[in-house]
Motif scaffolding. Sequence first.
Motif, mmCIF file in Angstrom:
data_model
loop_
_atom_site.group_PDB
_atom_site.id
_atom_site.type_symbol
_atom_site.label_atom_id
_atom_site.label_comp_id
_atom_site.label_asym_id
_atom_site.label_seq_id
_atom_site.Cartn_x
_atom_site.Cartn_y
_atom_site.Cartn_z
ATOM 1 N N GLN A 175 0.827 -1.208 0.000
ATOM 2 C CA GLN A 175 0.000 0.000 0.000
ATOM 3 C C GLN A 175 0.860 1.258 0.000
ATOM 4 O O GLN A 175 0.531 2.255 -0.659
ATOM 5 C CB GLN A 175 -0.937 0.010 1.214
ATOM 6 N N TYR A 176 1.971 1.224 0.716
ATOM 7 C CA TYR A 176 2.885 2.367 0.688
ATOM 8 C C TYR A 176 3.459 2.571 -0.711
ATOM 9 O O TYR A 176 3.594 3.708 -1.187
ATOM 10 C CB TYR A 176 4.039 2.151 1.681
ATOM 11 N N HIS A 177 3.799 1.485 -1.366
ATOM 12 C CA HIS A 177 4.339 1.599 -2.717
ATOM 13 C C HIS A 177 3.327 2.259 -3.657
ATOM 14 O O HIS A 177 3.689 3.090 -4.499
ATOM 15 C CB HIS A 177 4.731 0.222 -3.259
ATOM 16 N N GLN A 178 2.055 1.909 -3.510
ATOM 17 C CA GLN A 178 1.031 2.503 -4.371
ATOM 18 C C GLN A 178 0.869 3.987 -4.074
ATOM 19 O O GLN A 178 0.726 4.805 -4.995
ATOM 20 C CB GLN A 178 -0.310 1.776 -4.177
ATOM 21 N N LEU A 179 0.893 4.356 -2.786
ATOM 22 C CA LEU A 179 0.817 5.774 -2.443
ATOM 23 C C LEU A 179 2.002 6.534 -3.031
ATOM 24 O O LEU A 179 1.846 7.642 -3.574
ATOM 25 C CB LEU A 179 0.802 5.944 -0.919
ATOM 26 N N ALA A 180 3.185 5.957 -2.915
ATOM 27 C CA ALA A 180 4.380 6.611 -3.454
ATOM 28 C C ALA A 180 4.271 6.788 -4.963
ATOM 29 O O ALA A 180 4.630 7.842 -5.504
ATOM 30 C CB ALA A 180 5.615 5.797 -3.095
ATOM 31 N N LYS A 181 3.768 5.777 -5.624
ATOM 32 C CA LYS A 181 3.585 5.843 -7.081
ATOM 33 C C LYS A 181 2.618 6.965 -7.455
ATOM 34 O O LYS A 181 2.880 7.759 -8.371
ATOM 35 C CB LYS A 181 3.062 4.491 -7.571
ATOM 36 N N SER B 187 9.980 15.388 1.677
ATOM 37 C CA SER B 187 9.492 14.359 2.601
ATOM 38 C C SER B 187 8.292 14.862 3.397
ATOM 39 O O SER B 187 7.312 14.135 3.600
ATOM 40 C CB SER B 187 10.619 13.938 3.543
ATOM 41 N N LEU B 188 8.352 16.101 3.866
ATOM 42 C CA LEU B 188 7.213 16.696 4.565
ATOM 43 C C LEU B 188 6.011 16.809 3.636
ATOM 44 O O LEU B 188 4.862 16.599 4.051
ATOM 45 C CB LEU B 188 7.592 18.069 5.119
ATOM 46 N N MET C 115 -0.122 12.344 2.271
ATOM 47 C CA MET C 115 -0.701 11.093 2.772
ATOM 48 C C MET C 115 -1.809 11.335 3.792
ATOM 49 O O MET C 115 -2.780 10.572 3.851
ATOM 50 C CB MET C 115 0.387 10.198 3.397
ATOM 51 N N VAL C 116 -1.695 12.403 4.592
ATOM 52 C CA VAL C 116 -2.679 12.610 5.667
ATOM 53 C C VAL C 116 -3.746 13.633 5.327
ATOM 54 O O VAL C 116 -4.617 13.926 6.154
ATOM 55 C CB VAL C 116 -1.979 13.009 6.993
ATOM 56 N N THR C 117 -3.722 14.160 4.099
ATOM 57 C CA THR C 117 -4.759 15.121 3.703
ATOM 58 C C THR C 117 -5.481 14.741 2.414
ATOM 59 O O THR C 117 -6.645 15.109 2.235
ATOM 60 C CB THR C 117 -4.164 16.535 3.525
ATOM 61 N N SER C 118 -4.818 14.018 1.515
ATOM 62 C CA SER C 118 -5.460 13.663 0.245
ATOM 63 C C SER C 118 -6.461 12.533 0.438
ATOM 64 O O SER C 118 -6.366 11.754 1.395
ATOM 65 C CB SER C 118 -4.401 13.224 -0.779
ATOM 66 N N LEU D 130 -4.543 4.836 4.344
ATOM 67 C CA LEU D 130 -4.067 4.688 5.717
ATOM 68 C C LEU D 130 -5.149 4.131 6.640
ATOM 69 O O LEU D 130 -4.882 3.268 7.478
ATOM 70 C CB LEU D 130 -3.577 6.035 6.257
ATOM 71 N N SER D 131 -6.374 4.598 6.475
ATOM 72 C CA SER D 131 -7.436 4.190 7.402
ATOM 73 C C SER D 131 -8.088 2.876 7.026
ATOM 74 O O SER D 131 -8.295 2.015 7.889
ATOM 75 C CB SER D 131 -8.485 5.287 7.510
ATOM 76 N N HIS D 132 -8.419 2.696 5.762
ATOM 77 C CA HIS D 132 -9.197 1.532 5.360
ATOM 78 C C HIS D 132 -8.358 0.388 4.785
ATOM 79 O O HIS D 132 -8.628 -0.777 5.067
ATOM 80 C CB HIS D 132 -10.277 1.949 4.367
ATOM 81 N N LYS D 133 -7.354 0.712 4.003
ATOM 82 C CA LYS D 133 -6.544 -0.350 3.412
ATOM 83 C C LYS D 133 -5.438 -0.826 4.363
ATOM 84 O O LYS D 133 -5.089 -2.005 4.366
ATOM 85 C CB LYS D 133 -5.941 0.117 2.081
#
Length: 454
Positions: free
Chosen positions: A51-57, A339-340, A346-349, A356-359
């Motif tokens: 899931q992190y990899h997908q967010l980064a992508k 990085s910021l 991640m915490v606003t989009s 983060l919450s569901h997956k």
Amino acid sequence: MRSGIVKSMTVMTTVAMLAVGLAGCGGGSSASSSDKGRVYFLNHKSEVADQYHQLAKDFTKKTGIKVDIVTAATNTLDQTTQSELAKKDAPTILSIGMDNFPKFKKYLLPIQDTDVYKLLDKNGKEYSMKDGNDSFTFPFAAEYYGIIYNKKIINEYGTKPYAVVKSVDEIKDYATLKKVITSIQEHKDDLGLQGAVTTPSVDASDEHRFVSHMSRIPLFYEYQDSNTTFKPELKGTYLKNYKDLFDLEVASSPSNPKTASNKTYDDCVAEFSQGQVAFFPEGVWAYPLIRNNKVADEDMGMLPYWMGIPGEEKMGPASVYDASWAINKKTSKANQEASLKFIKWMVTSEEGKETLSHKMSFSVPFSAFNDKYQPNNVLTLSARAYEKQGKPLVRSFNLPSTQWGDNLANALLEYTQGTKDWDNVEHSYIDGWQKDWKQVKQTTGALPTATKLH
């Protein structure tokens, strides 16, 4: 929780780390300009690496900022962090927990003046790891641990003539829990079970349940007696209670104590997820590993980590805001800003909050995570319900070092196998505590700040 409270079922327990570069991947920009900086995230939660990899992508595609992710294998975060920080292109985002914060604090950027810090909710700001007036970490997952139970098994047990309770709702203290576990173990064949509680293997993959979780329960109550959040020396007041629960688990599991260490964490999860035992001392992070097996969501719940300590029945399960992101202050300003920006996204989009919450099933202590963005995790809901009943959650406090945990695990293993007695466990816990905090002070020049607990 030696380097982060979550351990997972993964083949990465046998490798040092998995590195995946994401620049130019799936439409992402491979020509991100250097003035945008880059993100190199050292992750420690292997169960959500995909899931992190997908967010980064997705972030790279939207911003053109290159993101690389490395996931440290189970029980290797400290070593991996040390190794990666020694490299020229060191991580820009570090995974920091209470236990490794003193060791790596010198690498961390103070973040209390950043926009991202201001997005933390009240608990997030309170549990951000601090030194003096500086805050250094962004907690990203409020997690809970206790004794997970299978309601269906217990309620079926309650219909038997030998049952000491009729339903799980009657288990309100350790005395009752102990009677239920002992009775289920005695009648396991009639109930079609292999045991009452998952095997306490104290294998390297499973030891976190006993040295990172269970060990913090007597610690909390000793701190509570002294109204403090830190002591460099302990009396071990409630280790006899730890022993009572540990002995109960050893006597009531499917495994022979002398060979229990042959079982891995995966094996212990399987005992519960396949409906072979009624109880599993563990945390909410185990939910993704349990679900979709033989325990329905409606049959899962969590009891507090009771062990016979006076007043514990007034408390809920244990809470921890340990899993945290931190920024490497030794990387370039452009990398720090990138990085910021990645964390803020991640915490606003919508993509970030949903993931983060569901997956990932995190209860995220940032203000943007309203009721819509809470995890679909029945164990989290069960743990949080105690607060709604007016029962405070047990707080988790710093442990001194990985070595302290390793020594305690070895002592527990020797005790389980019958080669050494309980005094050796208490020695590892109490004397090791004083010795390792002394070493921390010599190495870092500081100890955790002691404040009033109440």
